[in-house]
Design a protein around this motif. Structure first.
Motif, short mmCIF file in Angstrom:
data_model
loop_
_atom_site.label_atom_id
_atom_site.label_comp_id
_atom_site.label_asym_id
_atom_site.label_seq_id
_atom_site.Cartn_x
_atom_site.Cartn_y
_atom_site.Cartn_z
N UNK A 54 0.99 -1.02 0.22
CA UNK A 54 0.04 -0.04 0.19
C UNK A 54 0.96 1.41 -0.01
N UNK A 55 1.86 1.31 0.81
CA UNK A 55 2.85 2.53 0.95
C UNK A 55 3.43 2.80 -0.38
N UNK A 56 3.89 1.72 -0.85
CA UNK A 56 4.79 1.87 -2.32
C UNK A 56 3.58 2.51 -3.31
N UNK A 57 2.42 2.03 -3.37
CA UNK A 57 1.40 2.37 -4.36
C UNK A 57 1.00 4.23 -4.00
N UNK A 58 0.81 4.28 -2.82
CA UNK A 58 0.83 5.54 -2.57
C UNK A 58 1.96 6.44 -2.88
N UNK A 59 3.13 6.10 -2.76
CA UNK A 59 4.33 6.80 -2.80
C UNK A 59 4.78 6.98 -4.26
N UNK A 60 4.29 6.21 -5.09
CA UNK A 60 4.63 6.04 -6.47
C UNK A 60 4.92 7.45 -7.13
N UNK A 61 4.04 8.16 -7.27
CA UNK A 61 4.06 9.70 -7.87
C UNK A 61 5.01 10.29 -7.34
N UNK A 62 5.21 10.47 -6.08
CA UNK A 62 6.40 11.29 -5.46
C UNK A 62 7.87 10.52 -5.70
N UNK A 63 7.75 9.11 -5.70
CA UNK A 63 9.03 8.54 -5.89
C UNK A 63 9.45 8.91 -7.65
N UNK A 64 8.40 8.91 -8.32
CA UNK A 64 8.87 9.43 -9.68
C UNK A 64 9.48 10.71 -9.80
N UNK A 65 8.85 11.40 -9.00
CA UNK A 65 9.30 12.99 -9.04
C UNK A 65 10.60 13.05 -8.43
N UNK A 66 10.95 12.27 -7.56
CA UNK A 66 12.46 12.03 -7.02
C UNK A 66 13.51 11.49 -7.95
N UNK B 275 15.33 12.99 -22.04
CA UNK B 275 15.59 11.83 -20.96
C UNK B 275 14.31 11.96 -19.81
N UNK B 276 14.03 13.20 -19.38
CA UNK B 276 13.05 13.19 -18.27
C UNK B 276 11.47 12.58 -18.93
N UNK B 277 11.27 13.09 -20.07
CA UNK B 277 9.93 12.81 -20.97
C UNK B 277 10.03 11.36 -20.83
N UNK B 278 11.16 10.69 -21.24
CA UNK B 278 10.94 9.15 -21.44
C UNK B 278 10.82 8.59 -19.93
N UNK B 279 11.47 8.96 -18.92
CA UNK B 279 11.62 8.38 -17.81
C UNK B 279 9.85 8.78 -17.17
N UNK B 280 9.34 9.66 -17.38
CA UNK B 280 8.13 10.13 -16.79
C UNK B 280 7.22 8.97 -17.41
N UNK B 281 7.27 8.71 -18.67
CA UNK B 281 6.28 7.67 -19.43
C UNK B 281 6.51 6.44 -19.03
N UNK B 282 8.08 6.05 -18.77
CA UNK B 282 8.04 4.64 -18.20
C UNK B 282 7.51 4.49 -16.74
N UNK B 283 7.80 5.64 -16.00
CA UNK B 283 7.09 5.71 -14.74
C UNK B 283 5.91 5.66 -14.71
N UNK B 284 4.93 6.01 -15.46
CA UNK B 284 3.72 6.08 -15.63
C UNK B 284 3.16 4.49 -15.96
#
Length: 239
Positions: A146-158, A204-213
């Motif tokens: 649960x914690x990782x699912x909640x934290x996923x967007x913030x971890x992507x920003x990090x 690079x940032x755009x590609x990482x964002x897409x992969x993280x989503x």
């Protein structure tokens, strides 16, 4: 200012080092972040206090200052580090940068995970306790997923911040993306190379964002497909 492709092989080579440093530090830091977050929440006062001070230092000071402390400070303790067998590791700028980035992102990820753990519904934890589930099993089956699912967007920003922040590695002679741009500028005096480097960082940032989503989508199976709607229940054999 000129925009040519002749310098792109060097920029791409530097981008590879940038990704290696940033992504490597991010995932190694992730291994440290969970124990730090758990000590921060569930540890005794001494352990929690030590972790709190460490995280506050790493989050409250510039990463450039931390890199200088590791890179230049290690040389002040060369005899002791040689005795411990660590000098071979810390004399290399690559490993100094990797260590600095790892500790920095571990501190940020620990705080992100602490928020995620605090956000886990208390009812689910109480239900696990009611069926005598051990604390380790609670962590593995309920709290951490649960914690990782909640934290996923913030971890992507990090992760994105780590990729951009890793540009400071160039100040300790590493030829990452920014280091290659500085080297090319010193040779050509064409500041357009910095624009090309910025564009490459953006790609690079755009590609990482897409992969993280995609990773967020994969980690939340309940959102992969719409919930099917059933027909009204009929009674008495009537349609």
């Amino acid at each position: 200012m000129t925009f040519t492709l002749e310098n792109w092989p060097l920029l791409l080579k530097g981008a590879g080092l940038t990704l290696q440093l940033a992504i490597g530090a991010f995932f190694i830091g992730a291994l440290l972040a969970l124990p730090l977050a758990l000590l921060r929440i569930y540890g005794n006062k001494l352990a929690s206090g030590i972790v709190r001070v460490l995280i506050s230092f790493l989050r409250g000071t510039p990463m450039l200052a931390q890199l200088f402390l590791v890179y230049y400070g290690a040389g002040q303790f060369r005899p002791q580090l040689q005795a411990l067998g660590l000098w071979t590791f810390l004399r290399e700028p690559y490993f100094c940068a990797l260590l600095t980035f790892t500790l920095n992102t571990a501190a940020y990820q620990a705080e992100i995970l602490r928020g995620g753990i605090r956000a886990v519904p208390a009812g689910e934890v109480e239900a696990a306790k009611a069926i005598s589930m051990s604390f380790g099993l609670q962590l593995r089956r309920i709290i951490c997923p649960h914690a990782y699912r909640i934290a996923m967007p913030a971890l992507g920003n990090e992760l994105i911040l780590m990729i951009k922040g890793s540009a400071i590695a160039s100040v300790v002679t590493l030829l990452d993306l920014m280091g290659q741009a500085r080297l090319i500028f010193a040779r050509t005096f064409d500041f357009g190379i910095y624009l090309q480097a910025a564009i490459l960082y953006l790609v690079i940032s755009f590609a990482v964002v897409r992969l993280w989503r995609l990773l967020e989508w994969w980690s939340a199976p309940q959102f992969r497909r719409p919930v099917p709607t059933s027909n009204p229940v009929t009674t008495g054999g009537q349609p």
